[in-house]
Design an enzyme around this catalytic site. Structure first.
Site, PDB file in Angstrom:
ATOM      1  N   CYS A 119       0.807  -1.082  -0.001  1.00 10.65           N
ATOM      2  CA  CYS A 119       0.002   0.087  -0.030  1.00 10.65           C
ATOM      3  C   CYS A 119       0.820   1.397   0.057  1.00 10.65           C
ATOM      4  O   CYS A 119       0.322   2.375  -0.257  1.00 10.65           O
ATOM      5  CB  CYS A 119      -0.971  -0.140   1.309  1.00 10.65           C
ATOM      6  SG  CYS A 119      -2.272  -1.368   0.882  1.00 10.65           S
ATOM      7  N   HIS A 265      -3.909   7.026   1.829  1.00  7.89           N
ATOM      8  CA  HIS A 265      -4.106   5.849   1.218  1.00  7.89           C
ATOM      9  C   HIS A 265      -5.609   5.459   1.457  1.00  7.89           C
ATOM     10  O   HIS A 265      -6.010   5.476   2.615  1.00  7.89           O
ATOM     11  CB  HIS A 265      -3.275   4.530   1.525  1.00  7.89           C
ATOM     12  CG  HIS A 265      -3.604   3.414   1.048  1.00  7.89           C
ATOM     13  ND1 HIS A 265      -3.984   2.866   0.039  1.00  7.89           N
ATOM     14  CD2 HIS A 265      -3.596   2.407   1.911  1.00  7.89           C
ATOM     15  CE1 HIS A 265      -4.190   1.588   0.027  1.00  7.89           C
ATOM     16  NE2 HIS A 265      -4.057   1.474   1.263  1.00  7.89           N
ATOM     17  N   ASN A 295     -10.142  -0.704  -1.527  1.00  6.59           N
ATOM     18  CA  ASN A 295      -8.798  -0.644  -1.402  1.00  6.59           C
ATOM     19  C   ASN A 295      -7.946  -1.117  -2.484  1.00  6.59           C
ATOM     20  O   ASN A 295      -7.832  -2.241  -2.870  1.00  6.59           O
ATOM     21  CB  ASN A 295      -8.206  -0.921  -0.124  1.00  6.59           C
ATOM     22  CG  ASN A 295      -6.685  -1.077   0.196  1.00  6.59           C
ATOM     23  OD1 ASN A 295      -5.816  -0.482  -0.629  1.00  6.59           O
ATOM     24  ND2 ASN A 295      -6.311  -1.362   1.229  1.00  6.59           N
TER      25      ASN A 295
HETATM   26  N1  COA Z   1     -18.952  -9.314   6.866  1.00  4.13           N
HETATM   27  C1  COA Z   1     -19.636  -9.631   7.871  1.00  4.13           C
HETATM   28  N2  COA Z   1     -18.909  -9.900   9.082  1.00  4.13           N
HETATM   29  C2  COA Z   1     -17.547  -9.673   9.121  1.00  4.13           C
HETATM   30  C3  COA Z   1     -16.818  -9.674   7.909  1.00  4.13           C
HETATM   31  C4  COA Z   1     -17.448  -9.297   6.501  1.00  4.13           C
HETATM   32  N3  COA Z   1     -16.982  -9.019   5.329  1.00  4.13           N
HETATM   33  N4  COA Z   1     -15.474  -9.722   7.769  1.00  4.13           N
HETATM   34  C5  COA Z   1     -15.405 -10.135   9.283  1.00  4.13           C
HETATM   35  N5  COA Z   1     -16.568  -9.793   9.903  1.00  4.13           N
HETATM   36  C6  COA Z   1     -17.031 -10.371  11.492  1.00  4.13           C
HETATM   37  C7  COA Z   1     -15.787 -10.878  11.997  1.00  4.13           C
HETATM   38  O1  COA Z   1     -15.586 -12.245  11.695  1.00  4.13           O
HETATM   39  C8  COA Z   1     -16.229 -10.654  13.319  1.00  4.13           C
HETATM   40  O2  COA Z   1     -17.252 -11.432  13.819  1.00  4.13           O
HETATM   41  P1  COA Z   1     -17.178 -12.243  15.376  1.00  4.13           P
HETATM   42  O3  COA Z   1     -17.358 -11.053  16.275  1.00  4.13           O
HETATM   43  O4  COA Z   1     -18.165 -13.057  15.270  1.00  4.13           O
HETATM   44  O5  COA Z   1     -15.889 -12.612  15.453  1.00  4.13           O
HETATM   45  C9  COA Z   1     -16.862  -9.048  13.360  1.00  4.13           C
HETATM   46  O6  COA Z   1     -17.538  -9.129  11.988  1.00  4.13           O
HETATM   47  C10 COA Z   1     -16.258  -8.149  13.984  1.00  4.13           C
HETATM   48  O7  COA Z   1     -14.978  -8.125  13.167  1.00  4.13           O
HETATM   49  P2  COA Z   1     -13.894  -7.039  13.693  1.00  4.13           P
HETATM   50  O8  COA Z   1     -12.670  -7.517  13.324  1.00  4.13           O
HETATM   51  O9  COA Z   1     -14.287  -6.620  15.118  1.00  4.13           O
HETATM   52  O10 COA Z   1     -14.381  -5.774  12.971  1.00  4.13           O
HETATM   53  P3  COA Z   1     -13.732  -4.676  12.911  1.00  4.13           P
HETATM   54  O11 COA Z   1     -14.496  -3.319  13.267  1.00  4.13           O
HETATM   55  O12 COA Z   1     -12.263  -4.548  13.216  1.00  4.13           O
HETATM   56  O13 COA Z   1     -13.570  -4.385  11.248  1.00  4.13           O
HETATM   57  C11 COA Z   1     -12.136  -4.669   9.273  1.00  4.13           C
HETATM   58  C12 COA Z   1     -13.060  -5.224  10.356  1.00  4.13           C
HETATM   59  C13 COA Z   1     -11.185  -5.652   8.376  1.00  4.13           C
HETATM   60  C14 COA Z   1     -13.078  -3.748   8.368  1.00  4.13           C
HETATM   61  C15 COA Z   1     -10.948  -3.592  10.103  1.00  4.13           C
HETATM   62  O14 COA Z   1     -10.493  -4.134  11.126  1.00  4.13           O
HETATM   63  C16 COA Z   1     -10.081  -2.970   8.958  1.00  4.13           C
HETATM   64  O15 COA Z   1     -10.535  -1.918   8.141  1.00  4.13           O
HETATM   65  N6  COA Z   1      -8.920  -3.093   9.253  1.00  4.13           N
HETATM   66  C17 COA Z   1      -7.737  -2.537   8.246  1.00  4.13           C
HETATM   67  C18 COA Z   1      -7.824  -3.180   7.127  1.00  4.13           C
HETATM   68  C19 COA Z   1      -7.034  -2.603   6.022  1.00  4.13           C
HETATM   69  O16 COA Z   1      -7.172  -1.275   5.941  1.00  4.13           O
HETATM   70  N7  COA Z   1      -6.197  -3.282   5.583  1.00  4.13           N
HETATM   71  C20 COA Z   1      -5.459  -2.733   4.522  1.00  4.13           C
HETATM   72  C21 COA Z   1      -4.437  -2.013   4.891  1.00  4.13           C
HETATM   73  S1  COA Z   1      -3.528  -1.287   3.807  1.00  4.13           S
END
Ligand code: COA
Length: 338
Positions: A119, A265, A295
């Site tokens: 990224c 980003h 992304n």
């Molecule tokens: N649809 C529905 N539920 C989903 C899901 C999806 N696509 N992906 C994950 N979940 C679920 C998880 O399994 C979790 O379930 P559980 O509570 O039963 O275990 C629940 O949603 C909550 O997950 P959580 O990890 O607490 O959500 P979050 O608020 O942290 O959001 C992301 C998850 C991935 C959106 C977030 O962590 C994120 O954006 N991280 C950075 C990612 C990123 O930018 N990556 C690239 C960087 S360059």
């Protein structure tokens, strides 16, 4: 790495982007995995993204974006003297896409550098191009950033955390020296990395640690899909991008108030909002287009920069701040006086 006062600054004389035409909405993804439009919008701000048709590579997207940037700069293709290409999703394990872009654009045998900083790939590549222009080593650099993520994401429940976030696309710039010395151009680039966090966001396999590089076990355990500790990435991205912007502002004797537009980003709209909040930059001064593309990794900043220009959000003389964070971890910033 700031510009020495005697150097000619690097200016962006052309810009273009290209996204494949196929739109994939959150509702389309609902049909493939246990997810919902509401979850994806709330957690990431994404509404839709683009996916290539099978057989279209990141080099193909790069070439389309490059053609547009070259046309925008009014350059002849034959005047380009270096290619710098950033991607984490090359068409092949090797060689990288730089040489493919060169061949597909029918360029002379100029150098083609590949940058693999995920990224942060775009700002890392911009930093490299900036050094070459300021030293006078090259005069017209084609910088492309392109990604095809959609062919290697796990579109089942177990991959849903990542599969909904990423999309395909490309952006390209032409870099040249500012012959007028009027203060416009890249003011600085700052690069950072902390490899202790490799496993937080990586595609572990295939690699040279196995013989052969692709094994049946790897396929069975699906280790060839990228994996992410979303919470750790989120936490670090929200802190490291503001730090990188502050380092850039301090280096140039500027303050947050001097920034006309911040282009983070596009990883997650909640991250962009936290970066803005942390820096105390109002959201009106933050470019956010993740709702349309997801992304697109290395391509996200040049796509956003081009759209900001098309929307008239950048005026001559404006200071534009770019910042990125991603796998590695790597993070970076760049300041440009437009
Ligand atoms: N649809 C529905 N539920 C989903 C899901 C999806 N696509 N992906 C994950 N979940 C679920 C998880 O399994 C979790 O379930 P559980 O509570 O039963 O275990 C629940 O949603 C909550 O997950 P959580 O990890 O607490 O959500 P979050 O608020 O942290 O959001 C992301 C998850 C991935 C959106 C977030 O962590 C994120 O954006 N991280 C950075 C990612 C990123 O930018 N990556 C690239 C960087 S360059």
């Amino acid at each position: 790495m700031g510009a020495a006062s005697m150097d000619k600054r690097t200016i962006i004389t052309g810009i273009g982007h290209y996204v494949p035409p196929r739109v994939v909405t959150n509702f389309d993804l609902e049909k493939l995995m246990d997810t919902s439009d509401e979850w994806i919008r709330q957690r990431s701000g994404i509404i839709e993204r683009r996916h290539v048709e099978l057989g279209v590579g990141s080099s193909d997207l790069a070439v389309e974006a490059a053609r547009r940037a070259i046309a925008d700069s009014g350059s002849r293709t034959s005047d380009i003297d270096l290619i710098i290409a950033a991607t984490l999703s090359p068409d092949h394990y090797f060689p990288g896409i730089g040489v493919l872009v060169q061949a597909k654009l029918d360029l002379p045998p100029i150098g083609a550098i590949d940058v693999r900083n995920q990224c942060s790939g775009f700002i890392y590549a911009l930093s490299i191009g900036d050094q070459y222009i300021r030293t006078g080593a090259y005069k017209k650099i084609l910088l492309v950033a392109a990604e095809v993520q959609s062919t290697n994401l796990n579109y089942s429940d177990e991959g849903r955390d990542m599969a909904v976030l990423f999309g395909d696309g490309a952006g390209a710039l032409i870099l040249e020296p500012n012959e007028h010395n009027d203060g416009r151009g890249i003011l600085s680039t700052h690069l950072f990395a902390d490899g202790r966090h490799v496993t937080d966001l990586w595609m572990e396999k295939p690699g040279c640690l196995d013989k052969p590089a692709v094994t049946e076990e790897m396929v069975r355990t699906k280790k060839f899909f990228p994996r992410m500790d979303g919470k750790n990435v989120f936490k670090n991205a929200s802190v490291k991008m503001p730090e990188a912007v502050r380092a850039a502002l301090q280096h140039n004797g500027l303050t947050v108030e001097d920034v006309a537009l911040l282009i983070p980003h596009q990883a997650n709209d909640r991250i962009s909002q936290m970066v803005a909040h942390n820096l105390k930059i109002p959201l009106e001064k933050v470019m956010r287009n993740i709702s349309k593309y997801g992304n697109t990794t290395a391509a996200s900043i040049p796509i956003a920069l081009h759209e900001a220009l098309q929307e008239g959000r950048i005026k001559p003389g404006d200071v534009v701040a770019l910042t990125s964070f991603g796998s590695g971890y790597t993070w970076a910033s760049a300041l440009i006086r437009w």
